[in-house]
Design an enzyme around this catalytic site. Structure first.
Site, short mmCIF file in Angstrom:
data_model
loop_
_atom_site.label_atom_id
_atom_site.label_comp_id
_atom_site.label_asym_id
_atom_site.label_seq_id
_atom_site.Cartn_x
_atom_site.Cartn_y
_atom_site.Cartn_z
N LYS A 180 0.86 -1.08 -0.09
CA LYS A 180 0.00 0.03 -0.28
C LYS A 180 0.81 1.20 0.04
O LYS A 180 1.62 1.49 1.05
CB LYS A 180 -0.72 0.15 1.50
N GLY B 134 7.06 5.34 7.97
CA GLY B 134 5.99 6.40 8.13
C GLY B 134 6.10 7.01 9.35
O GLY B 134 7.28 6.72 9.95
N THR C 94 6.09 7.88 13.46
CA THR C 94 6.40 7.27 14.61
C THR C 94 4.84 6.83 15.29
O THR C 94 4.81 5.54 15.71
CB THR C 94 6.98 7.90 15.69
N ALA C 95 3.82 7.70 15.07
CA ALA C 95 2.43 7.43 15.75
C ALA C 95 1.89 6.34 15.10
O ALA C 95 1.34 5.36 15.82
CB ALA C 95 1.62 8.67 15.61
N GLU D 212 10.21 1.69 9.96
CA GLU D 212 11.22 2.66 9.73
C GLU D 212 10.33 3.95 9.83
O GLU D 212 9.50 4.36 9.24
CB GLU D 212 11.68 2.81 8.31
N CYS E 164 13.42 11.81 6.26
CA CYS E 164 13.44 11.59 7.59
C CYS E 164 14.84 11.51 7.81
O CYS E 164 15.32 11.44 9.08
CB CYS E 164 12.95 10.31 7.97
N GLU F 248 9.43 16.09 15.54
CA GLU F 248 9.73 15.98 14.08
C GLU F 248 8.73 16.96 13.51
O GLU F 248 7.51 16.88 13.55
CB GLU F 248 9.24 14.81 13.57
O1 TXE Z 1 3.52 8.90 7.58
P1 TXE Z 1 2.06 8.10 7.97
P2 TXE Z 1 3.44 9.97 6.51
C1 TXE Z 1 8.46 9.29 8.24
C2 TXE Z 1 8.63 10.71 8.41
C3 TXE Z 1 7.37 11.20 8.80
C4 TXE Z 1 6.28 10.19 8.00
C5 TXE Z 1 6.02 10.83 6.64
O2 TXE Z 1 9.92 11.18 9.52
O3 TXE Z 1 7.15 11.35 10.15
O4 TXE Z 1 7.18 9.35 7.86
O5 TXE Z 1 5.10 10.03 6.14
C6 TXE Z 1 -0.37 4.30 6.15
N1 TXE Z 1 -2.30 1.41 9.58
N2 TXE Z 1 9.47 8.94 7.45
O6 TXE Z 1 2.96 11.27 6.98
O7 TXE Z 1 0.95 8.91 8.11
C7 TXE Z 1 -0.33 5.47 5.20
O8 TXE Z 1 -1.55 5.47 4.55
C8 TXE Z 1 -1.47 1.03 8.61
C9 TXE Z 1 10.36 7.76 8.47
O9 TXE Z 1 3.10 9.26 5.14
O10 TXE Z 1 2.44 7.49 9.17
C10 TXE Z 1 0.82 5.68 4.40
O11 TXE Z 1 0.98 4.61 3.33
N3 TXE Z 1 -0.87 1.88 7.77
C11 TXE Z 1 11.14 6.82 7.55
C12 TXE Z 1 1.91 5.39 5.70
O12 TXE Z 1 1.11 4.49 6.29
C13 TXE Z 1 -1.29 3.32 8.03
C14 TXE Z 1 11.28 7.54 5.77
C15 TXE Z 1 2.80 6.38 5.97
O13 TXE Z 1 1.77 7.28 6.67
C16 TXE Z 1 -2.01 3.74 9.00
C17 TXE Z 1 10.19 8.32 5.41
C18 TXE Z 1 -2.70 2.49 10.07
N4 TXE Z 1 -3.27 2.90 10.98
C19 TXE Z 1 9.44 8.75 6.28
N5 TXE Z 1 -2.21 5.00 9.16
C20 TXE Z 1 12.52 6.33 7.74
N6 TXE Z 1 12.80 6.55 8.92
O14 TXE Z 1 13.36 5.91 6.70
C21 TXE Z 1 -1.48 5.26 7.92
N7 TXE Z 1 -1.01 4.33 7.42
#
Ligand code: TXE
Length: 481
Positions: free
Chosen positions: A174, A227, A229-230, A249, A283, A385
């Protein structure tokens, strides 16, 4: 209006519920495509297709699996311009960045694992005196769930599916609903390459629906997530009681430590890149810059002058250095952190506001590259962040002091050190709570190395054979000779 589709069992299909999500162009703020608002029914179809394809794919010789992945890499290369433009339009990043970084790295990911799998071996242990030998077999798990973010869409999508596929798993993936386009275009390339139906399935939609369904599915024993941390915490809460294997990650709040004896021009030039590349939405960006006091004023003056000269504008124009941030919601999040910085006592040295771009991008979401000084090292602005074009400057006097500043956050992903005193560089590196440390460089990446963070930046490592070990189950067989 382009309407993209899911890629399930080797075909492009509409979501079962026939519902769609609006997809916006961040540079114009305008609706430009529709993506499937899939749900657990679509995930179920994808998991069934993956399970049906798994026995044959796992039994395919690693070399043959690798050849198919190399074919996909060739097709990515052939379609570089089309993929780069789609990435830039979907994410808001400069076209030049998509063309030189995002898409070439997607090709490299497929190529790296398409060949690495042919060198992936396991151990044997001969037991002297007992005439027995142990050998380790590494079996693919079955169906792997891969969930990726919006900041480096195809780059991180392929970084997950490549090792999973190379190791013999089938995948239900996804991409972020915010940037689905290049994953959709990859579906077409996989069909052209002749990837067997069901080996890779891409289900588009919301994280709380599709991502959650993949995470909770009882026939998906392994989850790889990148994605926030939350969200990582939410996924872990679902996966842990199901004893799923997890790779997380997550976020970062990375220190960039500049000692007075550094190669000043190199540190300055690289700091511009590590602060604002991809609008600061990587990130690994160095969002907290710590400068040894004797160099603080010189660095601050030179850095702010260079930042003021960065062009924020239309991502499709060659001269653009910062494009649009990925969404209106994310722009508001970034601007709210700039307001917080003001309340916490920070001084905005440059930037600190939305940028109004003329012409076709007048409705877009642009934030000026922002530099802030005078904040406490442990305030919210310096420990949470932001994930945008915002950095803080903080002076320090001793190694111990800057190590305390650097390690004070919950994150532990990456760090950068600038000094000509290499014994000090290694000493400081080993005391930094970061999974990745660069010395006198930034974002120099060898795909064989372990990649990932500690503390709230993640669990496990991607990269090299680490990823192939993650996507396989080790079995030890002991035979009496
Ligand atoms: O994350 P989200 P974002 C981190 C970066 C930032 C974030 C940005 O630091 O904090 O990622 O990406 C899916 N159950 N990194 O805002 O919202 C969502 O649809 C399952 C760190 O998109 O967490 C998307 O496909 N999936 C990294 C994905 O999760 C769920 C490098 C990420 O979304 C979900 C890049 C759920 N409940 C970014 N909710 C590193 N450390 O290398 C959302 N998603």
């Amino acid at each position: 209006m382009q309407k993209i589709q899911n890629y399930i069992n080797g075909q492009l299909v509409a979501p079962v519920a026939e519902q769609y999500i609006d997809n916006y162009n961040p540079a114009t703020g305008r609706l430009y495509a529709l993506i499937p608002d899939s749900d657990e029914q679509d995930v179920e179809q994808a998991v069934q297709a993956a399970r049906a394809a798994f026995p044959a794919w796992a039994a395919t010789p690693a070399e043959k699996r690798g050849q198919l992945m190399l074919r996909i890499a060739d097709l990515i290369d052939e379609h570089l311009e089309r993929l780069a433009e789609a990435e830039s339009i979907d994410n808001g990043k400069p076209l030049k960045l998509a063309r030189t970084v995002d898409i070439p790295r997607a090709s490299s990911n497929m190529r790296f694992y398409g060949t690495a799998i042919q060198h992936f071996a396991s151990e044997a242990h001969y037991m002297e005196g007992t005439e027995a030998i142990n050998y380790t077999v590494r079996h693919p798990h079955g169906v792997a769930g891969c969930i990726s973010p919006w900041n480096l869409p195809l780059y991180l999508f392929t970084w997950k599916i490549a090792p999973a596929l190379a190791a013999g798993n089938c995948v239900v993936a996804k991409p972020s609903e915010v940037t689905p386009m290049t994953a959709y275009l990859l579906s077409e390339l996989c069909m052209e390459a002749g990837l067997p139906p069901g080996v890779l399935n891409i289900v588009h939609g919301y994280g709380h629906k599709v991502g959650a369904a993949i995470t909770a599915h009882p026939k998906v024993p392994v989850i790889s997530f990148t994605g926030g941390t939350a969200t990582g915490r939410t996924i872990a809460a679902t996966a842990a009681p199901m004893f799923k294997k997890l790779s997380l990650e997550l976020g970062g709040k990375n220190p960039n430590i500049i000692f007075a004896d550094c190669d000043f021009n190199n540190a300055l030039h690289t700091a511009i890149h590590s602060s604002f590349a991809n609008q600061g939405q990587i990130c690994l960006c160095g969002s907290r810059i710590f400068i040894e006091r004797p160099r603080y004023d010189k660095f601050k003056t030179a850095f702010v002058e260079k930042v003021k000269s960065l062009t924020v504008g239309d991502p499709l124009e060659e001269g653009t250095r910062l494009g649009a941030v990925v969404s209106g919601q994310h722009m508001q999040k970034i601007l709210s952190y700039i307001e917080l910085a003001r309340r916490e006592g920070g001084t905005i040295l440059t930037g600190g506001h939305q940028v109004q771009v003329e012409g076709r991008c007048s409705g877009g979401w642009f934030v000026a590259p922002t530099v802030i000084e005078g904040l406490p090292y442990n305030c919210r602005t310096n420990t949470e962040e932001i994930f945008g074009p915002v950095v803080t400057l903080t002076p320090f006097d001793t190694e111990e002091e800057v190590l305390g500043y650097a390690n004070c956050t919950d994150y532990g992903l990456a760090a950068t050190i600038w000094t000509q005193n290499l014994p000090r560089a290694h000493r400081v590196a080993h005391q930094l709570q970061a999974g990745i440390v660069w010395i006198n460089t930034w974002l120099l990446r060898d795909l064989r190395t372990p990649f990932g963070g500690m503390k709230h930046s993640g669990v496990g490592r991607e990269g090299g054979f680490e990823a192939l070990r993650f996507f396989t189950e080790a079995q030890n067989v002991c035979v009496k000779l």
